[in-house]
Design a protein around this motif. Structure first.
Motif, PDB file in Angstrom:
ATOM      1  N   LYS A 137       0.841  -1.193   0.000  1.00 28.73           N
ATOM      2  CA  LYS A 137       0.000   0.000   0.000  1.00 28.73           C
ATOM      3  C   LYS A 137       0.874   1.240   0.000  1.00 28.73           C
ATOM      4  O   LYS A 137       2.069   1.162   0.333  1.00 28.73           O
ATOM      5  N   PHE A 173     -10.780  -5.228   0.774  1.00 27.49           N
ATOM      6  CA  PHE A 173      -9.886  -4.727   1.811  1.00 27.49           C
ATOM      7  C   PHE A 173     -10.344  -3.348   2.268  1.00 27.49           C
ATOM      8  O   PHE A 173     -10.858  -2.569   1.471  1.00 27.49           O
ATOM      9  N   ARG A 174     -10.150  -3.064   3.530  1.00 28.29           N
ATOM     10  CA  ARG A 174     -10.522  -1.753   4.050  1.00 28.29           C
ATOM     11  C   ARG A 174      -9.650  -1.431   5.253  1.00 28.29           C
ATOM     12  O   ARG A 174      -8.964  -2.308   5.800  1.00 28.29           O
ATOM     13  N   GLU A 175      -9.733  -0.176   5.641  1.00 28.85           N
ATOM     14  CA  GLU A 175      -9.013   0.221   6.837  1.00 28.85           C
ATOM     15  C   GLU A 175      -9.767  -0.328   8.040  1.00 28.85           C
ATOM     16  O   GLU A 175     -10.997  -0.267   8.097  1.00 28.85           O
ATOM     17  N   LYS A 231     -11.634  -0.905  11.404  1.00 33.53           N
ATOM     18  CA  LYS A 231     -12.425  -0.003  12.239  1.00 33.53           C
ATOM     19  C   LYS A 231     -11.936  -0.025  13.668  1.00 33.53           C
ATOM     20  O   LYS A 231     -12.053   0.944  14.396  1.00 33.53           O
ATOM     21  N   GLY A 271      -5.518   2.784  10.840  1.00 37.12           N
ATOM     22  CA  GLY A 271      -4.148   2.808  10.344  1.00 37.12           C
ATOM     23  C   GLY A 271      -3.704   1.456   9.844  1.00 37.12           C
ATOM     24  O   GLY A 271      -2.742   1.341   9.103  1.00 37.12           O
ATOM     25  N   SER A 272      -4.411   0.393  10.248  1.00 37.68           N
ATOM     26  CA  SER A 272      -4.042  -0.910   9.696  1.00 37.68           C
ATOM     27  C   SER A 272      -5.183  -1.437   8.835  1.00 37.68           C
ATOM     28  O   SER A 272      -6.334  -1.049   8.998  1.00 37.68           O
ATOM     29  N   MET A 273      -4.830  -2.306   7.899  1.00 35.40           N
ATOM     30  CA  MET A 273      -5.797  -2.772   6.912  1.00 35.40           C
ATOM     31  C   MET A 273      -6.302  -4.154   7.296  1.00 35.40           C
ATOM     32  O   MET A 273      -5.629  -4.899   8.010  1.00 35.40           O
ATOM     33  N   GLU A 274      -7.475  -4.486   6.801  1.00 36.66           N
ATOM     34  CA  GLU A 274      -7.980  -5.838   7.030  1.00 36.66           C
ATOM     35  C   GLU A 274      -8.704  -6.354   5.792  1.00 36.66           C
ATOM     36  O   GLU A 274      -9.160  -5.582   4.951  1.00 36.66           O
ATOM     37  N   ALA A 275      -8.765  -7.680   5.685  1.00 31.67           N
ATOM     38  CA  ALA A 275      -9.441  -8.324   4.561  1.00 31.67           C
ATOM     39  C   ALA A 275     -10.831  -8.749   5.019  1.00 31.67           C
ATOM     40  O   ALA A 275     -10.997  -9.299   6.096  1.00 31.67           O
ATOM     41  N   VAL A 276     -11.826  -8.450   4.185  1.00 35.66           N
ATOM     42  CA  VAL A 276     -13.203  -8.757   4.544  1.00 35.66           C
ATOM     43  C   VAL A 276     -13.761  -9.752   3.536  1.00 35.66           C
ATOM     44  O   VAL A 276     -13.654  -9.559   2.329  1.00 35.66           O
TER      45      VAL A 276
END
Lengths: 773, 281
Positions: free
Chosen positions: A682, A743-745, A747, A751-756
């Motif tokens: 990123k 993918f999103r920031e 909640k 500051g860190s990303m996560e996969a949904v």
């Protein structure tokens, strides 16, 4: 164009020269004794000569033999075999009716072919079935669906979960020719593809051909799905129906003139919207959400040698919200067919076909009215001859002429001040083909079916030709007049399949086919929507071409009770089409400038084992395959996996009939996840976090697997009434299969990303009631 | 009217798509999963803008990081950064903060072609961008929405220039907050026409102060933004539907088309800026 016709006549002439011994022909039609429906693929066998033939799609057969007395066996799967002695001292007409077998109450049969058809026939890459034979397979929402059933076959993949759209051997959904009584169906789906438009109650016979088409088929690259509608009972009236979670269905059939002609009307419609009218909310009351399918067919035997068929399909989806918004789309097809028997040996089917797909969107508000329309319309003429020279030689030849009319889109927008109309110009085209094929048995071991198809496609006026620079910017326009041919393509499509019979139970087959496709569906997403537009080949858009080579080993076990096959294939694709990045596809007159062209390849192995009859029936299919595409401007011009590339694809379908009352079914499916592009890093640009991609489709969604279960109970039969109920459970162990991953920031930790993961249908139970009287 | 019809068609597409998706969404569920992503070789990201407004102008340089790694992006320090134009002006930028490089004298002027060159860790990166003549709005206005009382639509009007390739971005600030939507415009289909452009992704109410920055640039910058919008992360505002991933769900994601050489990410743009403000009342 003349050369093939001359060649064809020459071959006919040569094949007409017979050796000295006197020969005669026995011919006729085989029918079901209770309904008068013709039997497709029924067998006629002369034991003493070890030779025979089978009926064509109109139930007609013809067999030419040396003069003599023959014990002749007429058989069809699921029917009592009849033996007749025929004294062949002159040409004879022999029509026969077979009775459905009664001793099968405890058993299921899931094939429409004779016991060793898969070994002996020269066809490969073909699956045939009758919808009635797989009706207990559990399907989402409990609605039997032909397009979903074929997704359990090797080499056939669903476009996405719950989608009826399918991909054959790595092809795209628009590369399948879907025919209903010979009429192409351009959009075979209701509601984003959740249901297909084919009502199983109206369909008699389904045939799927994966790539190695006989010469009589053409116009698409990947597959032909050829469906024949029921003709209707010409002995007595009958009706049946059912109420499921989604559809209510009803079919009525009966004689027009007893034993001469019959009709069938079959309809189904979603019924949930009927509850809207009870709503207290005016908005809900005035909303529309339904879809329906109506199939009609009638036939009439004019004389001994002529039979007429008229069939039609009409289906539509309707979505509406008050009088503010209305969106409806659908197909209609009509087919008029005339079977004519010129002689014992020469059969002709002539068809005149209309096929159309359209959508209309209207939106009304205080400030403006908008109406958007689009359609594709075809008129199609086909002449198909079959010449049954002798048991070793059958010739098929004919021609096909299609007039296409494309209306890509028109929008009318009216507000208080003015009315504005914007229209993408219509396009017109003529697609034509002549074909010839020869099915030839060289000896008892070696059979061939070879032939060719000479196809052509012309874009005709009025219209405009555009030229574009490499960035897709318009550089020139040239218009051409009505009926003037602007651009033509011609293509020679050789087809060959051969069968080498190793022994009673096994054979080896090989095939090669070249297919060309002249019309292309432009779709920007992986779910099919009715808004996708059909694009003809033009000066800019070249025809798609596929060459496929396939080899297969076929073996039957346990007295033909178990069928198995292993096929390998390699397919090379040219002139494949994609949108360029950030394509402007909406209402764009110059959409051709938004396309990029590339190549593709697909190869794999398909294993299929089928148990055809008994208490336990079903099949196992496994496909190992790779599908890749290559575009100059995508992935640095290197091959990348197609979205529908699935390394492993495994299905098991089983049906168990415990007793005449209870039957059970289970299916389990497993496949490698779809190929997707995930970010590998990123960065920040324009004040936002952006994903960094390293390669196209370099990642996989998690593997997909799912178990479905079904139970069917036959209720006590009464004199005038039969019924059953069915309970099915989709995704029985509740696997959360990934429909998509994004993918999103986070909640919880900014500051860190996560996969949904997005998943559909954790469990889905359904109850259906069916009746017949 | 043409542009409006294309827009309403697009809107209609989105609308229809949403309806068709409703069924799927009703029965879908989402959860956070662990995905194993490759560790990519860090790649340089350069972002530089020169405008027709007074300087100084800024070039920032950093590197990509692992996707799931929290925290800052590693800035690239010690690079040699130069902006020059096609009339012989050239200036070396000063690194005022780690990875941030600032001009001192140079002034952006319409019609000139600017070159950004960056030398870092033995690699050279360059980009060209031509600053077009500024385009101006005729007006920025608001209309009461006839279909939804209390709501307003904001529309700007401008004349597209004949035989000039116009590429525009409209940055919309509502109450000082920049809209996350990329409002872009190009005249491939509308050359020379009179354009009404509505900010239809936004809902406006009485009392809102609206500021619009009208940016014009050349095609390379336009292509960058028009391929950027579907790979950036959207903050999910007050509405909690997860449509942030919508584009990734339906489109085919790829790196944007950059005008920088040597595989650098980011862009360099020569941009004109005009600012307009209205208050809805």
């Amino acid at each position: 164009m003349k050369l093939p016709i001359i060649l064809l006549l020459f071959l006919l002439f040569v094949s007409g020269i017979s050796p000295a011994q006197e020969k005669f022909t026995i011919s006729g039609t085989l029918k079901d004794a209770t309904t008068g429906e013709v039997l497709i693929g029924a067998n006629i066998y002369i034991r003493t000569l070890k030779t025979g033939t089978s009926t064509n799609v109109y139930g007609f057969y013809s067999l030419t033999l040396p003069a003599g007395r023959y014990e002749t066996e007429f058989s069809y799967i699921g029917y009592d075999t009849k033996n007749e002695t025929i004294n062949l001292n002159m040409n004879r007409k022999f029509n026969l009716e077979l009775k459905p077998a009664v001793n099968l109450a405890d058993e299921l049969i899931i094939t429409a072919e004779k016991a060793d058809e898969n070994i002996k026939s020269v066809e490969m890459g073909i699956t045939k079935f009758k919808p009635s034979m797989v009706k207990t397979v559990p399907i989402l929402f409990g609605e039997q669906d032909i397009l979903k059933t074929i997704q359990f076959l090797p080499g056939v993949k669903a476009s996405s979960e719950v989608n009826s759209g399918f991909s054959v051997r790595g092809g795209k959904a628009d590369q399948n020719l879907i025919l209903l009584d010979e009429a192409p169906v351009y959009n075979a789906y209701h509601m984003l593809g959740i249901f297909s438009v084919f009502n199983p109650d109206a369909i008699k016979d389904v045939k799927l051909i994966k790539g190695s088409f006989p010469a009589s088929y053409g116009g698409r690259l990947s597959s032909v799905l050829d469906m024949t509608m029921n003709e209707g009972n010409n002995r007595e009236f009958s009706s049946e129906g059912g109420i499921g979670l989604i559809f209510s269905r009803y079919t009525l059939q009966g004689p027009i003139v007893k034993e001469k002609g019959s009709f069938l009307i079959s309809g189904r419609r979603t019924w949930a919207d009927q509850f809207f009218r009870f709503s207290k909310n005016e908005d809900t009351k005035n909303s529309k959400l339904h879809f329906y399918d109506l199939n009609m067919k009638a036939n009439y035997q004019v004389g001994d040698n002529d039979r007429l068929f008229i069939s039609g399909y009409f289906g539509r989806d309707v979505i509406g919200y008050k009088d503010e918004f209305d969106f409806n789309w659908g197909n209609s097809t009509a087919t008029i067919r005339w079977n004519h028997i010129f002689s014992e040996k020469l059969f002709l089917n002539s068809s005149l076909i209309h096929s159309d797909f359209d959508y209309i969107i209207t939106s009304k508000s205080n400030s403006s009215n908008i109406k958007i329309t689009s359609s594709i319309k075809d008129i199609n003429l086909k002449e198909d001859f079959q010449y049954f020279k002798d048991p070793d030689n059958t010739f098929s030849f004919g021609l096909n002429l299609i007039h296409h009319k494309f209306l890509p889109g028109e929008i009318t927008l009216a507000d208080r001040q003015e009315t504005y109309r914007q229209k993408i110009s219509n396009k017109y085209a003529i697609e034509s083909a002549v074909y010839f094929s020869h099915k030839y048995s060289a000896n008892e071991k070696l059979n061939f079916d070879y032939g060719f198809r000479q196809s052509s496609f012309s874009i005709i006026g009025p219209g405009e030709t555009y030229s574009f620079d490499e960035n897709g910017r318009l550089t020139g326009t040239k218009s051409y007049k009505k009926n003037k041919i602007e651009k033509s393509y011609f293509g020679f499509e050789p087809r060959l399949t051969t069968n080498f019979i190793l022994d009673e139970n096994s054979s080896f087959k090989a095939s090669y086919a070249r297919n060309r496709q002249y019309i292309h569906l432009l779709s920007n997403s992986f779910a099919s929507t009715p808004l996708d537009v059909w694009q003809p080949s033009t000066t800019n858009v070249k025809p798609e071409i596929a060459d496929q080579v396939a080899l297969g080993y076929f073996r039957n076990l346990l007295g033909n009770n178990i069928e198995s096959s292993l096929e390998v294939y390699y397919k090379d694709l040219k002139n494949q089409i994609e949108y360029r990045n950030n394509a402007n596809i909406v209402l764009n007159q110059y959409v051709e400038g938004e396309l990029v062209y590339g190549t593709g390849r697909s190869y794999g192995a398909e294993l299929f084992v089928k148990k055809k009859n008994g208490r336990l029936t079903g099949w196992i299919s496994y496909t190992l395959s790779k599908t890749e595409r290559k575009f100059e401007k995508i992935n640095d011009g290197k091959y990348f996996p197609a979205k529908n590339d699935r390394t492993h694809d495994f299905s098991i379908v089983s049906m168990y009939k415990a007793n005449p009352k209870w039957s059970f079914s289970a299916t389990w499916t497993y496949h490698t996840g779809d190929a997707v592009s995930f970010p590998s890093g990123k960065y920040i640009v324009d004040g936002r976090i952006a994903n960094y991609y390293t390669e196209r489709n370099g990642y996989r969604l998690p593997s997909y697997h799912r178990l479905d279960l079904g139970i069917t109970h036959e209720n006590k039969k009464r004199k005038w009434f039969e019924s059953n109920w069915n309970f099915s459970l989709y995704n029985a162990y509740g696997r959360k299969n990934a429909f998509a991953v994004y993918f999103r920031e986070s909640k919880t930790s900014p500051g860190s990303m996560e996969a949904v993961r997005v998943s559909l249908f954790k469990f889905f139970p359904t109850f259906t009631f069916n009746f017949k009287f | 009217m043409l542009y409006k019809s294309i827009k309403s068609m697009k809107k209609m597409h989105t609308f229809v798509f949403c309806i068709l998706l409703t069924a799927a969404i009703c029965i879908s569920c989402t959860d956070v999963i662990t995905v194993d992503l490759n560790t990519a070789e860090p790649r340089i990201v350069i972002e530089g803008v020169i405008t027709d407004q007074p300087g100084p102008y800024r070039v920032t340089i950093h590197k990509t990081t692992d996707y799931f790694k929290p925290g800052d992006f590693p800035p690239v320090s010690g690079a040699v950064v130069r902006i020059s134009d096609n009339t012989g002006n050239s200036e070396l930028l000063q690194e005022t903060d780690t990875g941030i490089y600032i001009t001192t004298d140079i002034q952006g002027v319409s019609g000139k072609t600017y070159t950004l060159s960056v030398e870092s860790e033995g690699e050279n990166y360059t980009a060209f961008s031509t600053m077009p003549e500024a385009l101006e709005l005729d007006s920025l206005t608001f209309f009461a929405d006839e279909d939804y009382p209390d709501e307003y639509s904001v529309v700007c009007f401008f004349q597209d220039r004949v035989d000039i390739e116009d590429y525009i971005r409209l940055k919309v600030f509502k109450e000082g907050v920049l809209s996350q939507e990329y409002y872009l415009y190009d005249d491939r289909l509308t050359d020379g026409m009179y354009i009404d452009y509505e900010f239809f992704e936004e809902t406006f109410y009485s009392g809102n102060e609206i500021k619009v920055d009208l940016l014009t640039f050349d095609r390379s910058v336009y292509e960058y933004f028009s391929t950027l919008w579907n790979i950036v992360t959207y903050d999910e505002g007050e509405d909690d539907d997860d449509d942030g991933g919508g584009e990734a769900l339906w489109g085919q994601p790829a790196n944007p088309l950059s005008n920088l050489t040597n595989n650098a990410l980011g862009y360099f743009g020569a941009v004109t800026v005009k600012t307009y403000t209205i208050i809805i009342q």
